[in-house]
Structures are given as structure tokens and as C-alpha cells.
Design an enzyme around this catalytic site. Structure first.
Site, PDB file in Angstrom:
ATOM      1  N   GLY A  11       0.815  -1.199   0.000  1.00  0.00           N
ATOM      2  CA  GLY A  11       0.000   0.000   0.000  1.00  0.00           C
ATOM      3  C   GLY A  11       0.854   1.257   0.000  1.00  0.00           C
ATOM      4  N   PHE A  12       0.196   2.391  -0.053  1.00  0.00           N
ATOM      5  CA  PHE A  12       0.870   3.683  -0.096  1.00  0.00           C
ATOM      6  C   PHE A  12       1.804   3.875   1.097  1.00  0.00           C
ATOM      7  CE2 PHE A  12      -0.099   8.357   1.051  1.00  0.00           C
ATOM      8  CZ  PHE A  12       1.126   8.793   0.570  1.00  0.00           C
ATOM      9  N   ILE A  13       1.264   3.816   2.292  1.00  0.00           N
ATOM     10  CA  ILE A  13       2.085   3.994   3.489  1.00  0.00           C
ATOM     11  C   ILE A  13       2.958   2.773   3.717  1.00  0.00           C
ATOM     12  CG2 ILE A  13       2.029   4.338   5.990  1.00  0.00           C
ATOM     13  CD1 ILE A  13      -0.686   5.805   5.546  1.00  0.00           C
ATOM     14  N   TYR A 153     -16.246   3.674   8.207  1.00  0.00           N
ATOM     15  CA  TYR A 153     -14.788   3.495   8.217  1.00  0.00           C
ATOM     16  C   TYR A 153     -14.213   3.911   9.573  1.00  0.00           C
ATOM     17  CZ  TYR A 153      -9.915   4.905   7.588  1.00  0.00           C
ATOM     18  OH  TYR A 153      -8.561   5.091   7.743  1.00  0.00           O
ATOM     19  N   LYS A 157     -12.263   1.692  12.695  1.00  0.00           N
ATOM     20  CA  LYS A 157     -10.927   2.001  13.217  1.00  0.00           C
ATOM     21  C   LYS A 157     -10.982   2.288  14.717  1.00  0.00           C
ATOM     22  CE  LYS A 157      -7.840   1.954  10.722  1.00  0.00           C
ATOM     23  NZ  LYS A 157      -7.039   0.784  10.259  1.00  0.00           N
TER      24      LYS A 157
END
Length: 332
Positions: A11-13, A153, A157
Site C-alpha cells: 500500500g501507499f504507506i 470506516y 478504526k
């Protein structure tokens, strides 16, 4: 050589974090489902760069699949775990909430069970600034009550934070939850504002600006986020707290903001993109989207007290870096 397990490694991170861990001498086991939520070719490119390292071990699998994480922990016994795998996106959680149950709730449960069986020295689990929900007092501090999430979402979390606290208490597992704030930078996700705005502006297409531009975000450059995570690996929650700590009184568990501590107007962010692209955006002014919040702003003093680190990249610099990457990657 210490081993780190990173979920969501393509993924991006995850890509940026794995690259830094490898450069710092870690052995990295990276698990990623390579889902098609956005273009898989971008994930393939990130993964290919990580696989150039002999000390990177890729695993393609869904973390919610029974036994997958248990077997990885049993085989590799990671000293550090950084959990980034999740179904992301506020708006998509309205369209497809079940995917958030599977990845964010069941997947994190599988991770906690694997950690219980094979305890790492420290686990860092990603949360989000969206967990602050309807709070209007800013900047957001980790000790604030956060019980009114505005999107499914965010609800998943926040649930992860509560789930992790119970495991930290029951099994004495040191866990840090980090809440990150609007992360951006090279190799970013196509569903994020910077990517969408840059693509549209370079294609001479209009951009949708929500809440008529009256929005503010604490934009955090991806390498600043990674620097914060790397330093937090060594800040293992124990019995001794620091000033402004969110350390639980009954568990080795704390929540830490990683943000730039500077809330920027959305229209100023768009101006930075216009400056970097050399073009003026045609703006479609739109109403607020369901689940969105008008502003975010991090109090990152706890991060600084724990690690002596403070994110520092300014929006103009970070946006210019992204636009340069975008032009190069897509040959624009």
C-alpha cells in the site's frame, strides 16, 4: 537482524515504511492482499521495488483468512508489528460496508490472536484522525473523548483501538495505536484528493471541491509519518507515562497522533497543486459528502514527548514532490 511484520506492505504507506525499515537494516515480512480497490499496477510497482531487497519476504494473502497470520507469526516471530492493512476510504464505506467488517474488524482480530500466541516486543496499529468524529474542539488531543464517529470506516478504526486495548490488558501486549492525519505524497492512492486533483488538472478536467471549499485538513507528508512510526517502535508502552500521555491505566496501550500540527484550508492546498502543475483548476463547488468532517487538526505534542520528533514538511514542498512523481510515473 530484527524482523518486522508489516501488513498492507504494498500500500501507499506500507511501501514507504517497508522501504525505510529495509534501509535501516530490518528484515521485513510484508503481507498484502493486492486487492483491486484501486489500480493493482500501482501496488505491483511498489512491491517490485521492495522485492529488490534480499531481506524482504512478500506474502500475498488476506489477513482475515483463518490461520494466515498465525502461521506467519509462528514462522518469523517478528519483534515489531506494524499493522496498516485495512479497507480505507470514508465514502467507500457507505457503498460497501461489508468489506470494512472483513478487513478492518475480522482482519485485526486475526492479528490480535496471532500476537497473543506469539507476542512481539511492540505492535503498532494504524488508526485514523476520523476517529475523533464529531469533536469540534481543536487541535485534537489523544486524551479527548472520541465516541461519535461520522462514518463506518471511522467506526471500524475506533473499534480496532478498543479491541487492541482489551488484548493489551488481558495478555500484557504492548500496543501503540497511531492516528494519522490526511497522509499524502509520492506513490499515493488514486482515490485520494491530491491524486484525483492532480490527474484532473493535468487533463484539463474540472475538480469536485466539497463543502464549497470550506474544509481544513492537517495534511501529513508520508515520509514524516514514516519517521514518526519508526521512532514509536522504540517507545514501547510501559508503566511510566510522559506529559499529556494517553497511556492506559490498566494496559500497556496508548494512542498517538501523527500529524503536521497545522490545519490547511482545502483551497490553499489546491493552490499548491496549481502552482506545482503550472495550471489553474476549474472547480465544481459541491456540498459536504456524507461521513466527512469539515476540519482536522492534530495536537502532536505527545509524539514529540515520546520520540523528540515533529513532522516538518510544508504542503507546498510535499505537493510539489507528488506532482513531480506523478508526471514521471505516468509520463505526463
Amino acid at each position: 537482524m530484527r524482523t518486522a511484520l508489516v501488513t498492507g506492505s504494498a500500500g501507499f504507506i506500507g511501501y514507504h515504511l517497508c522501504a525505510r525499515l529495509l534501509a535501516d537494516g530490518w528484515r521485513v515480512v510484508g503481507i498484502d492482499a493486492m486487492t483491486d480497490y484501486y489500480e493493482v499496477a500501482l501496488k505491483d510497482s511498489r512491491l517490485a521495488m521492495l522485492m529488490e531487497h534480499d531481506t524482504f519476504a512478500p506474502v500475498k494473502a488476506r489477513i482475515e483468512t483463518p490461520g494466515v497470520l498465525h502461521d506467519l507469526f509462528e514462522t518469523h516471530r517478528p519483534a515489531a508489528v506494524i499493522h496498516l492493512a485495512a479497507q480505507a476510504g470514508v465514502r467507500y464505506s457507505i457503498e460497501n460496508p461489508e468489506s470494512y467488517v472483513e478487513a478492518n474488524l475480522i482482519g485485526t482480530f486475526r492479528l490480535l490472536e496471532a500476537m497473543r500466541a506469539f507476542p512481539p516486543a511492540h505492535s503498532l496499529l494504524a488508526s485514523t484522525s476520523s476517529a475523533y468524529g464529531a469533536n469540534t474542539q481543536m487541535p485534537y488531543a489523544e486524551t479527548m473523548q472520541a465516541d461519535h464517529q461520522m462514518s463506518f470506516y471511522a467506526a471500524t478504526k475506533k473499534s480496532n483501538e478498543v479491541m487492541a486495548h482489551s488484548y493489551a490488558h488481558l495478555y500484557n501486549l504492548p500496543i501503540t495505536m497511531f492516528r494519522f492525519f490526511t497522509v499524502y505524497g509520492p506513490w499515493g492512492r488514486p482515490d485520494m484528493a491530491l491524486f484525483k486533483f492532480t490527474k484532473a488538472i493535468l487533463n484539463d478536467e474540472p475538480i469536485d471541491v466539497y463543502n464549497h471549499g470550506d474544509m481544513k485538513r492537517d495534511f501529513t507528508y508520508v515520509t514524516d509519518l514514516v519517521d514518526g512510526i519508526l521512532r514509536l517502535i522504540e517507545a514501547v508502552p510501559g508503566s511510566d507515562g510522559v506529559e499529556g500521555d494517553s497511556l492506559s491505566p490498566v494496559a500497556p496501550h496508548r494512542i498517538v497522533n501523527i500529524g503536521n500540527s497545522n490545519s490547511v484550508q482545502l483551497l490553499d492546498y489546491i493552490e499548491a497543486i496549481e502552482a506545482a502543475t503550472g495550471r489553474t483548476a476549474e472547480k465544481n463547488m459541491m456540498p459536504m459528502q456524507p461521513g466527512d468532517v469539515p476540519a482536522t487538526w492534530a495536537d502532536a505534542s505527545l509524539l514529540q514527548h515520546l520520540t523528540q520528533y515533529k513532522p516538518k514538511t510544508q504542503v507546498t514542498e510535499g505537493v510539489a514532490n507528488f506532482v513531480a512523481w506523478y508526471r514521471d510515473y505516468y509520463n505526463v
